[in-house]
Motif scaffolding. Sequence first.
Motif, PDB file in Angstrom:
ATOM      1  N   LEU A  60      15.383  14.537  16.071  1.00 60.21           N
ATOM      2  CA  LEU A  60      14.401  13.520  15.703  1.00 60.21           C
ATOM      3  C   LEU A  60      12.980  13.998  16.010  1.00 60.21           C
ATOM      4  O   LEU A  60      12.063  13.770  15.222  1.00 60.21           O
ATOM      5  CB  LEU A  60      14.690  12.213  16.436  1.00 60.21           C
ATOM      6  N   ALA A  61      12.810  14.643  17.144  1.00 56.77           N
ATOM      7  CA  ALA A  61      11.488  15.151  17.528  1.00 56.77           C
ATOM      8  C   ALA A  61      11.001  16.202  16.534  1.00 56.77           C
ATOM      9  O   ALA A  61       9.802  16.253  16.220  1.00 56.77           O
ATOM     10  CB  ALA A  61      11.537  15.738  18.938  1.00 56.77           C
ATOM     11  N   GLN A  62      11.911  17.011  16.031  1.00 57.49           N
ATOM     12  CA  GLN A  62      11.535  18.035  15.062  1.00 57.49           C
ATOM     13  C   GLN A  62      11.156  17.430  13.719  1.00 57.49           C
ATOM     14  O   GLN A  62      10.298  17.959  13.021  1.00 57.49           O
ATOM     15  CB  GLN A  62      12.684  19.029  14.881  1.00 57.49           C
ATOM     16  N   ARG A  63      11.756  16.306  13.366  1.00 55.16           N
ATOM     17  CA  ARG A  63      11.518  15.694  12.045  1.00 55.16           C
ATOM     18  C   ARG A  63      10.335  14.726  12.057  1.00 55.16           C
ATOM     19  O   ARG A  63       9.580  14.662  11.108  1.00 55.16           O
ATOM     20  CB  ARG A  63      12.792  14.968  11.573  1.00 55.16           C
ATOM     21  N   PHE A  64      10.215  13.954  13.127  1.00 57.35           N
ATOM     22  CA  PHE A  64       9.159  12.949  13.217  1.00 57.35           C
ATOM     23  C   PHE A  64       8.144  13.393  14.261  1.00 57.35           C
ATOM     24  O   PHE A  64       8.437  14.195  15.130  1.00 57.35           O
ATOM     25  CB  PHE A  64       9.757  11.591  13.600  1.00 57.35           C
ATOM     26  N   ASP A  65       6.971  12.862  14.187  1.00 56.38           N
ATOM     27  CA  ASP A  65       5.892  13.284  15.090  1.00 56.38           C
ATOM     28  C   ASP A  65       5.969  12.538  16.426  1.00 56.38           C
ATOM     29  O   ASP A  65       5.013  11.901  16.848  1.00 56.38           O
ATOM     30  CB  ASP A  65       4.539  13.049  14.412  1.00 56.38           C
ATOM     31  N   LEU A  66       7.149  12.605  17.053  1.00 64.62           N
ATOM     32  CA  LEU A  66       7.390  11.985  18.355  1.00 64.62           C
ATOM     33  C   LEU A  66       8.207  12.966  19.187  1.00 64.62           C
ATOM     34  O   LEU A  66       9.047  13.678  18.659  1.00 64.62           O
ATOM     35  CB  LEU A  66       8.137  10.656  18.198  1.00 64.62           C
ATOM     36  N   SER A  67       7.987  12.990  20.479  1.00 62.60           N
ATOM     37  CA  SER A  67       8.639  13.969  21.338  1.00 62.60           C
ATOM     38  C   SER A  67      10.104  13.624  21.633  1.00 62.60           C
ATOM     39  O   SER A  67      10.538  12.482  21.456  1.00 62.60           O
ATOM     40  CB  SER A  67       7.888  14.077  22.668  1.00 62.60           C
ATOM     41  N   GLU A  68      10.824  14.631  22.094  1.00 66.97           N
ATOM     42  CA  GLU A  68      12.203  14.406  22.554  1.00 66.97           C
ATOM     43  C   GLU A  68      12.213  13.366  23.665  1.00 66.97           C
ATOM     44  O   GLU A  68      13.087  12.500  23.711  1.00 66.97           O
ATOM     45  CB  GLU A  68      12.804  15.715  23.096  1.00 66.97           C
ATOM     46  N   ARG A  69      11.245  13.474  24.550  1.00 69.47           N
ATOM     47  CA  ARG A  69      11.155  12.538  25.676  1.00 69.47           C
ATOM     48  C   ARG A  69      10.995  11.100  25.184  1.00 69.47           C
ATOM     49  O   ARG A  69      11.564  10.177  25.748  1.00 69.47           O
ATOM     50  CB  ARG A  69       9.995  12.913  26.590  1.00 69.47           C
ATOM     51  N   PHE A  70      10.222  10.912  24.119  1.00 72.24           N
ATOM     52  CA  PHE A  70      10.070   9.578  23.549  1.00 72.24           C
ATOM     53  C   PHE A  70      11.436   8.993  23.194  1.00 72.24           C
ATOM     54  O   PHE A  70      11.754   7.868  23.566  1.00 72.24           O
ATOM     55  CB  PHE A  70       9.177   9.618  22.300  1.00 72.24           C
ATOM     56  N   TRP A  71      12.248   9.766  22.473  1.00 71.85           N
ATOM     57  CA  TRP A  71      13.549   9.271  22.004  1.00 71.85           C
ATOM     58  C   TRP A  71      14.520   9.049  23.158  1.00 71.85           C
ATOM     59  O   TRP A  71      15.236   8.052  23.181  1.00 71.85           O
ATOM     60  CB  TRP A  71      14.141  10.219  20.969  1.00 71.85           C
TER      61      TRP A  71
END
Length: 86
Positions: A60-71
């Motif tokens: 998800l972090a790679q696809r959307f402009d949000l970090s792994e930590r966010f998810w």
Amino acid sequence: MAGTTNGVFAVHRGVILLEEYRPLGLAPEQVAQKLGLNPAQFTSITQGAQDITAEVATLLAQRFDLSERFWTNLQATYARALSVDR
């Protein structure tokens, strides 16, 4: 699909995920394919039947402009809210 933790509203991670891909005009199957996930797995996540794992958070972090930590934090916050509500 929401919970509260100490009076704080916790939004289900599937809701956030839907908000990220719907503006792109993509069908869930297309998003799943772009992420490298099985469409059924992606649907399970958006419907709350499956958690966002560290592996999925990376995708998800790679696809959307949000970090792994966010998810992962989103998942953890929601899980905590559910456990407090019980």
